[in-house]
Design an enzyme around this catalytic site. Structure first.
Site, short mmCIF file in Angstrom:
data_model
loop_
_atom_site.label_atom_id
_atom_site.label_comp_id
_atom_site.label_asym_id
_atom_site.label_seq_id
_atom_site.Cartn_x
_atom_site.Cartn_y
_atom_site.Cartn_z
N LYS A 123 3.48 6.06 -2.30
CA LYS A 123 3.70 6.48 -0.92
C LYS A 123 4.35 7.85 -0.85
O LYS A 123 4.05 8.65 0.03
CB LYS A 123 4.58 5.47 -0.18
CG LYS A 123 3.82 4.21 0.20
CD LYS A 123 4.59 3.39 1.21
CE LYS A 123 3.78 2.17 1.62
NZ LYS A 123 4.57 1.11 2.21
N LYS A 206 -7.57 -0.01 -2.96
CA LYS A 206 -7.22 -1.21 -2.21
C LYS A 206 -7.58 -1.07 -0.72
O LYS A 206 -7.40 0.01 -0.17
CB LYS A 206 -5.70 -1.38 -2.38
CG LYS A 206 -5.10 -2.61 -1.82
CD LYS A 206 -3.59 -2.60 -2.06
CE LYS A 206 -2.88 -1.72 -1.04
NZ LYS A 206 -1.44 -1.94 -0.91
N LYS A 209 -4.21 -0.72 5.45
CA LYS A 209 -4.02 -0.39 6.87
C LYS A 209 -3.97 1.12 7.06
O LYS A 209 -4.29 1.63 8.12
CB LYS A 209 -2.67 -0.93 7.36
CG LYS A 209 -2.55 -2.43 7.45
CD LYS A 209 -1.10 -2.78 7.81
CE LYS A 209 -0.79 -4.24 7.53
NZ LYS A 209 0.63 -4.53 7.43
P1 TYM Z 1 1.97 -5.68 3.84
O1 TYM Z 1 2.32 -5.74 5.28
O2 TYM Z 1 1.54 -4.39 3.26
O3 TYM Z 1 0.84 -6.71 3.51
C1 TYM Z 1 0.94 -8.07 3.93
C2 TYM Z 1 0.33 -8.97 2.88
O4 TYM Z 1 -1.05 -8.65 2.68
C3 TYM Z 1 -1.30 -8.46 1.29
N1 TYM Z 1 -2.35 -7.44 1.13
C4 TYM Z 1 -3.47 -7.62 0.44
N2 TYM Z 1 -3.97 -8.68 -0.23
C5 TYM Z 1 -5.18 -8.55 -0.81
N3 TYM Z 1 -5.92 -7.42 -0.76
C6 TYM Z 1 -5.48 -6.31 -0.10
N4 TYM Z 1 -6.21 -5.20 -0.04
C7 TYM Z 1 -4.19 -6.40 0.54
N5 TYM Z 1 -3.46 -5.53 1.28
C8 TYM Z 1 -2.34 -6.17 1.62
C9 TYM Z 1 0.03 -8.00 0.71
O5 TYM Z 1 0.09 -8.23 -0.68
C10 TYM Z 1 1.01 -8.84 1.50
O6 TYM Z 1 1.13 -10.14 0.93
N6 TYM Z 1 6.16 -5.57 1.16
C11 TYM Z 1 5.30 -6.46 1.92
C12 TYM Z 1 5.99 -7.14 3.08
C13 TYM Z 1 7.24 -7.90 2.74
C14 TYM Z 1 7.32 -9.11 2.04
C15 TYM Z 1 8.70 -9.47 2.01
C16 TYM Z 1 6.36 -9.93 1.44
C17 TYM Z 1 8.52 -7.54 3.10
N7 TYM Z 1 9.38 -8.49 2.66
C18 TYM Z 1 9.14 -10.62 1.39
C19 TYM Z 1 6.82 -11.10 0.80
C20 TYM Z 1 8.19 -11.43 0.78
C21 TYM Z 1 4.15 -5.64 2.48
O7 TYM Z 1 4.21 -4.46 2.52
O8 TYM Z 1 3.17 -6.32 2.98
#
Ligand code: TYM
Length: 345
Positions: A123, A206, A209
């Site tokens: 990032k 990947k 968003k």
């Molecule tokens: P975030 O908001 O980026 O994504 C949410 C969830 O979607 C999964 N994900 C994917 N899975 C498969 N293929 C993809 N291309 C893909 N893009 C996103 C992510 O792995 C995630 O499970 N850091 C986390 C949010 C968070 C969190 C936590 C998660 C904050 N605190 C505590 C678990 C436990 C995040 O950025 O998710």
């Protein structure tokens, strides 16, 4: 979980996961996370699902859109099948334990551990000096999210693996420093199809968003026509028809991704998908994939839209979720305060 992971932790087994309210949710979020949440709930797990708005402000964002983005994530969770009465759905900023525990963990985690985090490096790029301290600290807050509830299992996509390892390191170091078997070492639930969905325009990147190319992802709020068009326009290659086995994925990341998406939606392995479509042209496979995706996503989209038109229902779920989340986290935080040695009133 193997006994070796948390040798003496004997607390309840609990699931926690979070999603950031930034941009539109896409098929990767659905297959990598949301679909797993619902399955775990249906399997009888106690689950806590958090809209991580504190994480969302670590990068530039639109203040005015935050409330509606938060509602959109909650709506998606409900539309995908989470029952707000059984599972807890809430916004991170409404439970103080996250930030308080994050501070304690800031004094446990080591700079060197955070400097290894690839997501920060990706990032920040060359601009790490100009990034917020919050972005650097992001994974520590993530560890606090999970451990404020002593969660034992964390369903996430593959991109979160390293952050989950850090959460385990923080929990282990806390337990060691305070000579307490206080926190479980949370286990990432990543396995299974859909853990890493790639961009429809580049099979080595990947699905995300933040990708400026709208055609690179299928959004959960896309209508049937848009989904079909995006799949039709998805990148393939000039290497011929569908391969007949997974050995044929070599050098064909886009094809591998489309097969993986089909399998994750249909509950089939790659081999099973190829047994059906191997040797056929993309003119056959892509419409079948589009139909499958629409069949899966349109009821979710419809329910999401319905909920978004009636934010009172979402807000009620978020309010109730926050109270139930606090009721779990607050006694844990009180124990943390005592364990670290603070004066207590
Ligand atoms: P975030 O908001 O980026 O994504 C949410 C969830 O979607 C999964 N994900 C994917 N899975 C498969 N293929 C993809 N291309 C893909 N893009 C996103 C992510 O792995 C995630 O499970 N850091 C986390 C949010 C968070 C969190 C936590 C998660 C904050 N605190 C505590 C678990 C436990 C995040 O950025 O998710």
């Amino acid at each position: 979980m193997s006994e070796q992971d948390t040798p003496t932790y004997a607390g309840p087994q609990r699931v926690f996961s979070g999603i950031q309210p930034t941009g539109n949710l896409h098929l990767g979020n659905y297959l990598g996370a949301l679909k797993k949440f619902t399955r775990l709930q249906d399997d009888g797990w106690d689950g806590i699902y958090c809209v991580v708005d504190l994480h969302a402000i670590t990068m530039p964002y639109d203040t005015g859109a935050m409330v509606s983005q938060t509602r959109q994530i909650a709506a998606a969770m409900i539309a995908c099948g989470l029952d707000p009465k059984r599972s807890i759905i809430f916004a991170q900023s409404s439970v103080r334990a996250h930030t308080e525990l994050c501070w304690v963990f800031n004094c446990i985690a080591r700079m060197g551990w955070l400097e290894k985090m690839t997501q920060f490096k990706d990032k920040a790029g060359k601009n790490s000096e100009r990034m917020s301290v919050g972005l650097f600290d992001y994974p520590v807050l993530q560890a606090a999210d999970i451990l404020a509830y002593k969660a034992t299992h964390v369903p996430v996509g593959e991109d979160q693996q390293q952050h989950l390892e850090l959460s385990r390191d923080i929990a282990a170091r806390f337990n060691e420093q305070y000579e307490a078997d206080f926190f479980p070492l949370p286990e990432a639930l990543i396995e299974g199809p859909g853990a890493r969905i790639m961009s429809l325009k580049d099979g080595t990147k990947k699905m995300s968003k933040s990708d400026p190319a709208e055609n690179s992802r299928i959004n959960l709020i896309d209508d049937a026509d848009t989904i079909a068009k995006k799949i039709k326009k998805s990148k393939t290659d000039m290497l011929g028809d569908m391969p007949s086995d997974t050995g044929g994925f070599e050098g064909r990341p886009e094809v591998k991704n489309l097969v993986g998406i089909y399998g994750a939606l249909a509950g089939m392995s790659d081999d099973e998908v190829l047994a059906e479509y191997g040797g056929k042209g993309f003119g056959v496979f892509k419409p079948a994939l589009a139909e499958l995706a629409v069949e899966h996503l349109s009821p979710i989209t419809a329910r999401m839209r319905e909920l978004m038109d009636n934010p009172d229902e979402i807000d009620a779920a978020l309010r109730d979720g926050a109270e139930r989340a606090k009721a779990i986290a607050e006694p844990i935080m009180e124990e943390v305060r005592q364990t670290v040695g603070f004066w207590r009133p």
